[in-house]
Design an enzyme around this catalytic site. Structure first.
Site, PDB file in Angstrom:
ATOM      1  N   LYS A  78      58.491  95.317  85.506  1.00  0.00           N
ATOM      2  CA  LYS A  78      59.520  96.453  84.895  1.00  0.00           C
ATOM      3  C   LYS A  78      58.939  97.818  84.614  1.00  0.00           C
ATOM      4  O   LYS A  78      59.735  98.684  84.820  1.00  0.00           O
ATOM      5  CB  LYS A  78      60.163  95.414  83.693  1.00  0.00           C
ATOM      6  CG  LYS A  78      61.541  96.422  83.383  1.00  0.00           C
ATOM      7  CD  LYS A  78      62.292  95.883  82.185  1.00  0.00           C
ATOM      8  CE  LYS A  78      63.567  96.489  81.888  1.00  0.00           C
ATOM      9  NZ  LYS A  78      64.268  95.904  81.001  1.00  0.00           N
ATOM     10  N   GLU A  96      70.728  82.123  92.311  1.00  0.00           N
ATOM     11  CA  GLU A  96      69.615  82.751  93.242  1.00  0.00           C
ATOM     12  C   GLU A  96      69.279  81.923  94.662  1.00  0.00           C
ATOM     13  O   GLU A  96      68.881  82.596  95.376  1.00  0.00           O
ATOM     14  CB  GLU A  96      68.308  83.011  92.404  1.00  0.00           C
ATOM     15  CG  GLU A  96      68.515  84.044  91.272  1.00  0.00           C
ATOM     16  CD  GLU A  96      69.143  83.432  90.047  1.00  0.00           C
ATOM     17  OE1 GLU A  96      69.374  82.391  89.954  1.00  0.00           O
ATOM     18  OE2 GLU A  96      69.163  84.243  88.931  1.00  0.00           O
ATOM     19  N   MET A 126      73.956  60.183 105.685  1.00  0.00           N
ATOM     20  CA  MET A 126      72.735  60.001 106.344  1.00  0.00           C
ATOM     21  C   MET A 126      71.768  58.699 105.584  1.00  0.00           C
ATOM     22  O   MET A 126      71.045  58.234 106.205  1.00  0.00           O
ATOM     23  CB  MET A 126      71.917  61.367 106.399  1.00  0.00           C
ATOM     24  CG  MET A 126      70.719  60.954 107.399  1.00  0.00           C
ATOM     25  SD  MET A 126      71.126  60.345 109.141  1.00  0.00           S
ATOM     26  CE  MET A 126      71.421  61.763 110.133  1.00  0.00           C
ATOM     27  N   PHE A 160      58.931  86.432  77.375  1.00  0.00           N
ATOM     28  CA  PHE A 160      60.065  85.960  77.714  1.00  0.00           C
ATOM     29  C   PHE A 160      60.382  86.203  79.244  1.00  0.00           C
ATOM     30  O   PHE A 160      60.308  87.138  79.768  1.00  0.00           O
ATOM     31  CB  PHE A 160      61.157  86.820  76.888  1.00  0.00           C
ATOM     32  CG  PHE A 160      62.485  86.230  77.111  1.00  0.00           C
ATOM     33  CD1 PHE A 160      63.057  84.849  77.087  1.00  0.00           C
ATOM     34  CD2 PHE A 160      63.502  87.122  77.724  1.00  0.00           C
ATOM     35  CE1 PHE A 160      64.350  84.400  77.316  1.00  0.00           C
ATOM     36  CE2 PHE A 160      64.877  86.949  78.084  1.00  0.00           C
ATOM     37  CZ  PHE A 160      65.048  85.186  77.634  1.00  0.00           C
ATOM     38  N   GLN A 161      60.802  85.132  79.701  1.00  0.00           N
ATOM     39  CA  GLN A 161      60.855  85.103  81.012  1.00  0.00           C
ATOM     40  C   GLN A 161      59.947  85.630  82.075  1.00  0.00           C
ATOM     41  O   GLN A 161      60.291  86.035  83.060  1.00  0.00           O
ATOM     42  CB  GLN A 161      62.520  85.968  81.675  1.00  0.00           C
ATOM     43  CG  GLN A 161      63.676  85.327  80.824  1.00  0.00           C
ATOM     44  CD  GLN A 161      65.035  85.858  81.648  1.00  0.00           C
ATOM     45  OE1 GLN A 161      65.312  86.909  81.968  1.00  0.00           O
ATOM     46  NE2 GLN A 161      65.756  85.099  81.626  1.00  0.00           N
TER      47      GLN A 161
HETATM   48  C1  TPP Z   1      68.431  69.187  98.506  1.00  0.00           C
HETATM   49  C2  TPP Z   1      68.306  67.964  99.213  1.00  0.00           C
HETATM   50  N1  TPP Z   1      68.220  66.763  98.487  1.00  0.00           N
HETATM   51  C3  TPP Z   1      68.248  65.615  99.157  1.00  0.00           C
HETATM   52  C4  TPP Z   1      67.993  65.449 100.515  1.00  0.00           C
HETATM   53  C5  TPP Z   1      68.102  63.993 101.180  1.00  0.00           C
HETATM   54  N2  TPP Z   1      69.379  63.751 102.115  1.00  0.00           N
HETATM   55  C6  TPP Z   1      69.232  64.068 103.272  1.00  0.00           C
HETATM   56  S1  TPP Z   1      70.593  63.878 104.068  1.00  0.00           S
HETATM   57  C7  TPP Z   1      71.605  63.365 102.752  1.00  0.00           C
HETATM   58  C8  TPP Z   1      72.926  63.125 102.612  1.00  0.00           C
HETATM   59  C9  TPP Z   1      73.587  64.261 102.777  1.00  0.00           C
HETATM   60  O1  TPP Z   1      75.182  63.622 102.631  1.00  0.00           O
HETATM   61  P1  TPP Z   1      76.448  64.457 103.014  1.00  0.00           P
HETATM   62  O2  TPP Z   1      75.918  66.107 102.865  1.00  0.00           O
HETATM   63  O3  TPP Z   1      77.698  63.869 102.199  1.00  0.00           O
HETATM   64  O4  TPP Z   1      76.313  64.627 104.568  1.00  0.00           O
HETATM   65  P2  TPP Z   1      76.483  63.437 105.567  1.00  0.00           P
HETATM   66  O5  TPP Z   1      75.117  62.924 105.720  1.00  0.00           O
HETATM   67  O6  TPP Z   1      77.452  62.548 104.912  1.00  0.00           O
HETATM   68  O7  TPP Z   1      77.285  63.987 106.544  1.00  0.00           O
HETATM   69  C10 TPP Z   1      70.418  63.494 101.629  1.00  0.00           C
HETATM   70  C11 TPP Z   1      70.487  63.039 100.279  1.00  0.00           C
HETATM   71  C12 TPP Z   1      68.120  66.723 101.172  1.00  0.00           C
HETATM   72  N3  TPP Z   1      68.111  66.636 102.580  1.00  0.00           N
HETATM   73  N4  TPP Z   1      68.191  67.807 100.572  1.00  0.00           N
END
Ligand code: TPP
Lengths: 175, 598
Positions: B176, B64, B494, B126-127
């Site tokens: 529902k 979802e 990042m 439920f749900q």
């Molecule tokens: C749902 C979620 N969890 C954690 C983060 C924290 N976060 C920001 S950038 C990143 C790494 C992303 O890695 P990747 O998709 O491999 O991209 P890259 O930076 O290597 O290009 C994380 C874990 C986030 N932005 N969103």
């Protein structure tokens, strides 16, 4: 400290459609952003058009108060937001029920204070008295500190503009 | 309403409609063509009604959260409302990330959630989940329908609220028994509400004041965000006309890319944490700043007390709560970007003959010196593909086809924002406010649904992409030929960059161990998988990806530890921007105030 950083108490009144969840929206707006609520009251004031009035006392810097009002105005069920502290002369009243326990002497003492501070006796038992007191929040504070109660129930601030200033839901809403 | 758009038999007596039919009829009257959803017990009556009509196309997602992102992709690429349909309980809770994402980025979405019957609400049935309670802080507004007579009005109102003013997500929770019982229909007009009238017309006096200030400016800059794109293509055209008429520089936010043509010499590139040197320096040194449809986000301003200290600021926004929130401004204009830009342009034309154009020449000279620094430069050297190079080549090989680009979150997102240059609005879809990994692929599916013949590319990172990779199945089922360009560095890049900069290179949990073979993964879903590992292979893989019909996953294996520059470290000001690792001899120790920022 800058003028803008100074925190100030504001009394804000909000006219809303009386529908499920509206109070939760208002409160959530404060709690979700870490704003203070010093006091909050709510009751339906127009049963025909189903409007409720919410009185909020809050403290914050000028920017925060401006934010609060803008966010309140944005809520879908909100008709009007009025900052009485800024928009003009108004009166504020609060009601409290104050219970005093003790021996005869203590109770007589409390009755004397009540008489002189215009509190009303609304219940009594051999060992206790309950007073109803209305007035400004400061007046309530003063009464409470004098009688040294065992229990206090306060209704929170209600406020209304003086004279020509009228808040109703009929004006063109925008915001 | 045309006969063919009517649900089941045209009801002679509207009282004979079920709640489910009422909802569907309201969707039709709102012009809905596509719904992204996932069924379950509480919404079966609606699915049954959907089954018996042909006008609305339902896209079955695999989670979802993806339904909401797909609806966001649909909405942002078209300007229409995206529609989601999910069941109660887990179906509803799974939408929360998507709803929050749509709220932060002002995307119009209507999310219909199933609910247990009204008499069971509160019983831990439920749900059952308190969907309006859970989604109140992450929607623009939400509704629980308790009475059949409110149903049609609420659905119409939901569309009105989602799409007007500052757009956002709206949830309608549908018990529902309301869907199964009879309910009266009400026309679209029932969805107007007296308490809700977002202001569109700007105050003419403020417009005059703003334009007078602009005309006198010596170091002006336009700082423009996604609000102008939300306002519509006309707003973007008016912006372009105004900026060109003034001859002033313009910078765009991450959300605003495409609002002004990137090829125009007046464009300074994106601003903010990873924006260009010229954009950030110009923001810092300007004397008049015109912010339109942007919100002085912390990723844009950097340290607040060092943000553009010497400028007078004009802020145009449709949302009064965006004004004076982070940065106090001198002239506040509440109104729709289109109307405001129209009024500003008109006022400008009146003052233009008296404006001395020569006075901004030294400002442009200064800007050109900053521009000459070429802050986005990089060198493709060695045997590994540089991620910047991969994205730049993708841009160069696809620009003629005006692709739609979606991204996930991380380094690849920033490189895409830096190296893709958008000439038109609504071609760039990224999760800006929430920074939701897993946004890009489902958003691309939503874009492709709305634009079946367009080239839709999801630029992603290996960590982000696996967060919603189950949607390969959705893409295959609905024959959505999205191209996934996976910038695979083996890390949460990042996160690794921040750890290297600010946490002594202790790379805690940022290495993506045990990742799948992405080519085989694509093949397992029946899609085409490609891989490039050397610079020499890159172009050919991109060409093959573009030439292949259907879903393609291109695994671009890149240099592992490349960092995004320029960078304004957290807690720093625009003029403290770092251009390369050599700047200040390596990684700056960051201030304590900066460390706590995300
Ligand atoms: C749902 C979620 N969890 C954690 C983060 C924290 N976060 C920001 S950038 C990143 C790494 C992303 O890695 P990747 O998709 O491999 O991209 P890259 O930076 O290597 O290009 C994380 C874990 C986030 N932005 N969103």
């Amino acid at each position: 400290m800058n003028i803008e950083d100074e925190e100030k108490r504001h009394t804000i009144v909000v006219l809303v459609d009386n529908e499920a969840g509206v109070l939760a929206r208002v409160i959530g707006l404060f709690s979700g952003r870490g704003y203070n609520i010093d006091s909050l009251t709510v009751a339906e004031v127009d049963p025909v058009r189903r409007l409720s009035r919410i009185n909020i006392v809050t403290t914050g810097t000028e920017l925060v108060i401006e934010q609060i009002k803008a966010l309140l105005s944005k809520l879908v069920p909100v008709h009007r937001v009025q900052d009485l502290t800024i928009e003009g002369p108004h009166v504020e009243r609060e009601l409290a029920l104050v219970k005093v326990n003790g021996d005869r002497e203590r109770l007589i003492q409390a009755l004397r204070i009540a008489d002189f501070m215009h509190a009303r006796l609304v219940d009594s038992t051999p060992g206790s008295l309950v007073f109803e007191v209305t007035g400004s929040s400061d007046e309530l504070d003063a009464f409470i500190s004098l009688v040294e109660p065992v229990e206090v129930s306060r209704a929170g601030v209600v406020a209304i503009g003086r004279g020509e200033m009228i808040l109703d839901g009929t004006a063109q809403d925008d915001g | 309403m045309t006969a063919q758009q009517t649900i089941a038999q045209p009801p002679a007596d509207t009282r004979s409609m079920t709640g489910a039919q009422v909802v569907l009829q309201a969707l039709l009257d709102q012009g809905v063509e596509v719904i992204f959803g996932y069924p379950g017990g509480a919404v079966l009556p609606l699915y049954d009604a959907l089954f018996q009509q042909k006008t609305i196309h339902h896209v079955l997602v695999r989670h979802e959260q993806a339904a909401v992102h797909a609806a966001e992709g649909y909405a942002r690429s078209t300007g229409k409302v995206g529609v989601v349909l999910v069941t109660s309980g887990p179906g509803a809770t799974n939408t929360v990330t998507g709803l929050t994402d749509a709220l932060m980025d002002s995307v119009p979405v209507v999310c219909l959630t199933g609910q247990v019957p009204t008499h069971m609400i509160g019983n831990d049935a439920f749900q059952e989940a308190d969907t309006v309670g859970i989604t109140r802080p992450c929607t623009k507004h939400n509704y629980l329908v308790k009475k059949p007579e409110d149903l049609a009005r609420i659905v119409h109102e939901a569309f009105h609220v989602a799409s007007s003013g500052r757009p956002g997500p709206v949830v309608v929770d549908l018990p529902k028994n309301i869907l199964m019982g009879e309910a009266p229909y009400a026309e679209k007009e029932a969805g107007r509400r007296r308490t809700y009238n977002p202001r569109r017309e700007p105050d003419p006096a403020r417009i005059e004041e703003a334009v007078r200030l602009l005309a006198r400016a010596e170091r002006p800059i336009f700082y423009v965000g996604g609000g102008v794109i939300n306002s519509g293509p006309l707003a973007c055209a008016l912006l372009t006309e105004l900026v060109r008429a003034t001859g002033y520089p313009i910078t765009l936010t991450l959300m605003g890319l495409g609002a002004f043509p990137a090829g125009d010499p007046q464009y300074l590139g994106m601003l903010g944490m990873h924006g260009t040197y010229e954009a950030n320096m110009a923001m810092h040194d300007c004397d008049v700043m015109v912010c339109i449809g942007a919100r002085f986000d912390d990723r844009v301003t950097g340290r607040l007390d060092g943000f553009s200290p010497g400028s007078r600021k004009i802020h145009v926004d449709i949302d009064p709560s965006s004004i004076n929130k982070n940065v106090p401004v001198d002239i506040a204009i509440v109104g729709d970007a289109e109307r405001s830009l129209e009024a500003m342009l008109e006022a400008w034309k009146r003052v233009a003959p008296t404006v001395d154009r020569a006075r901004i020449a030294p400002w442009w000279d200064q800007i050109e010196r900053w521009r000459a620094v070429d802050s986005l430069r990089f060198r493709q050297s060695g045997t590994a593909i540089k991620p910047q190079y991969a994205i730049k080549r993708l841009y160069e090989l696809t620009r003629d086809r005006e692709p739609f680009i979606t991204t996930d979150v991380g380094q690849h997102q920033m490189w895409a924002a830096q190296h893709f240059r958008f000439e038109k609005p609504r071609r760039w879809l990224t999760s800006g406010g929430l920074g939701t990994m897993g946004y890009g692929f489902p958003a691309a599916l939503g874009v492709q649904m709305a634009h079946p013949d367009a080239l839709v590319i999801n630029i992603s990172g290996d960590a982000s992409w696996v967060m919603n990779m189950q949607e390969m199945s959705t893409a295959m089922q609905h024959r959505l030929p999205v191209k996934v360009f996976l910038v695979n560095n083996g890390y949460m890049g990042m996160v690794r960059q921040w750890q290297d900069f600010f946490h002594g290179s202790r790379r805690a949990e940022s290495y993506m161990d045990s990742m799948p073979d992405f080519v085989k993964l694509a093949e397992a879903f029946g899609a085409v998988g490609l891989r490039a590992t050397t610079p020499a292979e890159l172009d050919e893989v991109i060409e093959r990806m573009l030439a292949t019909d259907g879903l393609v996953l291109a695994d671009i294996v890149v240099e592992e530890v490349e960092n995004v520059y320029p960078m304004i470290p957290g807690g720093a000001a625009h003029n403290e921007i770092k251009l390369s690792p050599e700047d200040d001899g390596g990684h700056e120790p960051i201030s304590e105030d900066g460390m706590v920022l995300v």
